[in-house]
Design an enzyme around this catalytic site. Structure first.
Site, PDB file in Angstrom:
ATOM      1  N   SER A   7       0.833  -1.202   0.000  1.00  7.78           N
ATOM      2  CA  SER A   7       0.000   0.000   0.000  1.00  7.78           C
ATOM      3  C   SER A   7       0.868   1.251   0.000  1.00  7.78           C
ATOM      4  O   SER A   7       1.662   1.476   0.913  1.00  7.78           O
ATOM      5  CB  SER A   7      -0.907   0.002   1.235  1.00  7.78           C
ATOM      6  OG  SER A   7      -1.440   1.295   1.395  1.00  7.78           O
ATOM      7  N   HIS A  32      -1.165  -1.173  -4.367  1.00  9.25           N
ATOM      8  CA  HIS A  32      -2.424  -0.803  -3.721  1.00  9.25           C
ATOM      9  C   HIS A  32      -2.421   0.707  -3.468  1.00  9.25           C
ATOM     10  O   HIS A  32      -1.498   1.243  -2.834  1.00  9.25           O
ATOM     11  CB  HIS A  32      -2.568  -1.575  -2.408  1.00  9.25           C
ATOM     12  CG  HIS A  32      -3.876  -1.373  -1.724  1.00  9.25           C
ATOM     13  ND1 HIS A  32      -5.034  -2.052  -2.081  1.00  9.25           N
ATOM     14  CD2 HIS A  32      -4.234  -0.555  -0.695  1.00  9.25           C
ATOM     15  CE1 HIS A  32      -6.018  -1.672  -1.301  1.00  9.25           C
ATOM     16  NE2 HIS A  32      -5.567  -0.762  -0.446  1.00  9.25           N
ATOM     17  N   ASP A  34      -4.499   3.871  -1.984  1.00 11.13           N
ATOM     18  CA  ASP A  34      -5.585   4.261  -1.082  1.00 11.13           C
ATOM     19  C   ASP A  34      -6.018   5.696  -1.331  1.00 11.13           C
ATOM     20  O   ASP A  34      -5.330   6.643  -0.914  1.00 11.13           O
ATOM     21  CB  ASP A  34      -5.129   4.111   0.372  1.00 11.13           C
ATOM     22  CG  ASP A  34      -4.964   2.659   0.770  1.00 11.13           C
ATOM     23  OD1 ASP A  34      -5.943   1.908   0.655  1.00 11.13           O
ATOM     24  OD2 ASP A  34      -3.850   2.279   1.178  1.00 11.13           O
ATOM     25  N   MET A  36      -8.385   8.559  -0.362  1.00  7.53           N
ATOM     26  CA  MET A  36      -9.252   8.978   0.758  1.00  7.53           C
ATOM     27  C   MET A  36      -9.650  10.436   0.550  1.00  7.53           C
ATOM     28  O   MET A  36      -8.817  11.256   0.156  1.00  7.53           O
ATOM     29  CB  MET A  36      -8.495   8.866   2.085  1.00  7.53           C
ATOM     30  CG  MET A  36      -7.952   7.478   2.366  1.00  7.53           C
ATOM     31  SD  MET A  36      -7.143   7.420   3.983  1.00  7.53           S
ATOM     32  CE  MET A  36      -6.467   5.758   3.942  1.00  7.53           C
ATOM     33  N   HIS A  65      -8.152   1.520  -4.170  1.00  8.37           N
ATOM     34  CA  HIS A  65      -9.109   1.349  -3.074  1.00  8.37           C
ATOM     35  C   HIS A  65      -9.657   2.722  -2.719  1.00  8.37           C
ATOM     36  O   HIS A  65      -8.954   3.532  -2.112  1.00  8.37           O
ATOM     37  CB  HIS A  65      -8.361   0.709  -1.880  1.00  8.37           C
ATOM     38  CG  HIS A  65      -9.181   0.576  -0.644  1.00  8.37           C
ATOM     39  ND1 HIS A  65      -8.604   0.353   0.594  1.00  8.37           N
ATOM     40  CD2 HIS A  65     -10.526   0.613  -0.427  1.00  8.37           C
ATOM     41  CE1 HIS A  65      -9.550   0.267   1.509  1.00  8.37           C
ATOM     42  NE2 HIS A  65     -10.726   0.426   0.919  1.00  8.37           N
ATOM     43  N   MET A  67     -11.778   5.126  -0.695  1.00 12.90           N
ATOM     44  CA  MET A  67     -12.488   5.378   0.556  1.00 12.90           C
ATOM     45  C   MET A  67     -13.079   6.772   0.436  1.00 12.90           C
ATOM     46  O   MET A  67     -12.567   7.741   0.997  1.00 12.90           O
ATOM     47  CB  MET A  67     -11.517   5.252   1.738  1.00 12.90           C
ATOM     48  CG  MET A  67     -11.162   3.803   2.026  1.00 12.90           C
ATOM     49  SD  MET A  67      -9.598   3.620   2.901  1.00 12.90           S
ATOM     50  CE  MET A  67      -8.459   3.591   1.506  1.00 12.90           C
ATOM     51  N   MET A 136     -11.897  -5.546   4.759  1.00 10.83           N
ATOM     52  CA  MET A 136     -11.081  -4.648   5.592  1.00 10.83           C
ATOM     53  C   MET A 136     -10.828  -5.309   6.946  1.00 10.83           C
ATOM     54  O   MET A 136     -11.770  -5.704   7.641  1.00 10.83           O
ATOM     55  CB  MET A 136     -11.805  -3.314   5.832  1.00 10.83           C
ATOM     56  CG  MET A 136     -11.877  -2.383   4.629  1.00 10.83           C
ATOM     57  SD  MET A 136     -10.285  -1.954   3.904  1.00 10.83           S
ATOM     58  CE  MET A 136      -9.471  -1.086   5.243  1.00 10.83           C
ATOM     59  N   ASP A 175      -7.105  -6.303   3.708  1.00  9.88           N
ATOM     60  CA  ASP A 175      -6.411  -5.022   3.803  1.00  9.88           C
ATOM     61  C   ASP A 175      -6.424  -4.487   5.233  1.00  9.88           C
ATOM     62  O   ASP A 175      -7.483  -4.204   5.781  1.00  9.88           O
ATOM     63  CB  ASP A 175      -7.098  -4.025   2.861  1.00  9.88           C
ATOM     64  CG  ASP A 175      -6.384  -2.686   2.794  1.00  9.88           C
ATOM     65  OD1 ASP A 175      -5.285  -2.554   3.357  1.00  9.88           O
ATOM     66  OD2 ASP A 175      -6.943  -1.767   2.158  1.00  9.88           O
TER      67      ASP A 175
HETATM   68  O1  LIG Z   1      -6.888   0.937   3.264  1.00  7.94           O
HETATM   69  C1  LIG Z   1      -6.027   1.141   4.092  1.00  7.94           C
HETATM   70  C2  LIG Z   1      -6.335   1.936   5.304  1.00  7.94           C
HETATM   71  O2  LIG Z   1      -7.607   2.414   5.235  1.00  7.94           O
HETATM   72  C3  LIG Z   1      -4.615   0.633   3.862  1.00  7.94           C
HETATM   73  O3  LIG Z   1      -4.560  -0.033   2.627  1.00  7.94           O
HETATM   74  C4  LIG Z   1      -4.158  -0.282   4.966  1.00  7.94           C
HETATM   75  O4  LIG Z   1      -4.331   0.237   6.223  1.00  7.94           O
HETATM   76  C5  LIG Z   1      -2.712  -0.721   4.748  1.00  7.94           C
HETATM   77  O5  LIG Z   1      -1.887  -0.292   5.736  1.00  7.94           O
HETATM   78  P1  LIG Z   1      -1.254  -1.275   6.856  1.00  7.94           P
HETATM   79  O6  LIG Z   1      -0.783  -2.505   6.129  1.00  7.94           O
HETATM   80  O7  LIG Z   1      -0.169  -0.459   7.434  1.00  7.94           O
HETATM   81  O8  LIG Z   1      -2.355  -1.607   7.827  1.00  7.94           O
HETATM   82 FE   LIG Z   2      -6.455   0.044   1.322  1.00  3.71          FE
END
Ligand SMILES: O=C(CO)[C@H](O)[C@H](O)COP(=O)(O)O
Ligand SMILES: [Fe+2]
Length: 217
Positions: A7, A32, A34, A36, A65, A67, A136, A175
């Site tokens: 990520s 990946h 993210d 947001m 991904h 969010m 998640m 994730d």
């Molecule tokens: O979607 C996510 C958070 O919303 C990230 O992809 C996820 O938290 C990855 O980070 P880590 O492996 O450090 O937990």
């Molecule tokens: Fe994610």
């Protein structure tokens, strides 16, 4: 064999292209990303222009991904970039079926992500149309959180649902909080793609960490 999707959330944002090149050379399978919006989750990262700028710097498939509230508004801009998976949150729209069709019409694979409190059952009637279920294993918004153990059972439920509807092509991704301690449980539960942010980008040897998470011999 499982795939590893580091990520970008845990990368050094001041040198993203170099960070991505490094994890590509270290053997990552996907990137990946993210997205947001500061509304769906209390954090703000980056949008299509930044992702577009990175497309030329790596051959890794983009696993986006989102969010965000109103995920429908993002389809057009991400489709033009060239992304593999466009994954939105079940909690962010009342029109999952329609959005899945729109994503596919735009040439992307469609994923639906579930918050820890959202049951796999909400996907029952659309499971045959999906390309990915993203389980998640933390509450979305931040990297570096602890793995929520009930996600293991949920991965199994997601796999069972896909099998029940005869969807052999769709994958289950997990994730949040995936690291050397939690990885065996998620692999055993049947996850196909493991996202790992802090575990990979925070490792002294990122290549070794990717191999460890994937279970390479
Ligand atoms: O979607 C996510 C958070 O919303 C990230 O992809 C996820 O938290 C990855 O980070 P880590 O492996 O450090 O937990
Ligand atoms: Fe994610």
């Amino acid at each position: 064999m499982v795939k590893i999707a580091p990520s970008m959330l845990s990368a050094d944002f001041s040198k993203l292209a170099a960070e991505i090149k490094e994890i590509e050379e270290a053997g990552a399978d996907l990137l990946h990303i993210d997205v947001m919006d500061g509304h769906f989750v209390p954090n703000l990262t980056f949008g299509a222009p930044v992702v577009q700028a990175l497309r030329a710097h790596t051959a890794l498939p983009f696993d986006v991904h989102l969010m965000v509230t109103n995920p429908e508004d993002y389809v057009e801009s991400f489709a033009t970039i060239g992304v593999e998976y466009f994954t939105f949150h079940a909690e962010a729209t009342a029109h999952m079926h329609r959005l899945i069709q729109t994503i596919k019409e735009h040439g992307m694979k469609a994923g639906v992500s579930l918050n820890p409190s959202t049951p796999v059952a909400v996907l029952e009637d659309i499971a045959a149309d999906l390309d990915m279920i993203l389980v998640m294993s933390v509450n979305p918004g931040f990297g570096g959180q602890s793995f929520i153990p009930h996600a293991v059972r949920k991965i199994q439920k997601a796999k069972n649902l896909l099998e029940f509807v005869g969807n052999k092509d769709a994958v289950v991704e997990v994730d949040g909080g995936v690291n050397g301690k939690t990885v065996e449980a998620v692999r055993n539960a049947g996850a196909d793609i493991l996202v790992a942010g802090s575990a990979v980008f925070g490792a002294d040897d990122r290549k070794a960490m990717i191999h460890l998470l994937r279970g390479d011999k």
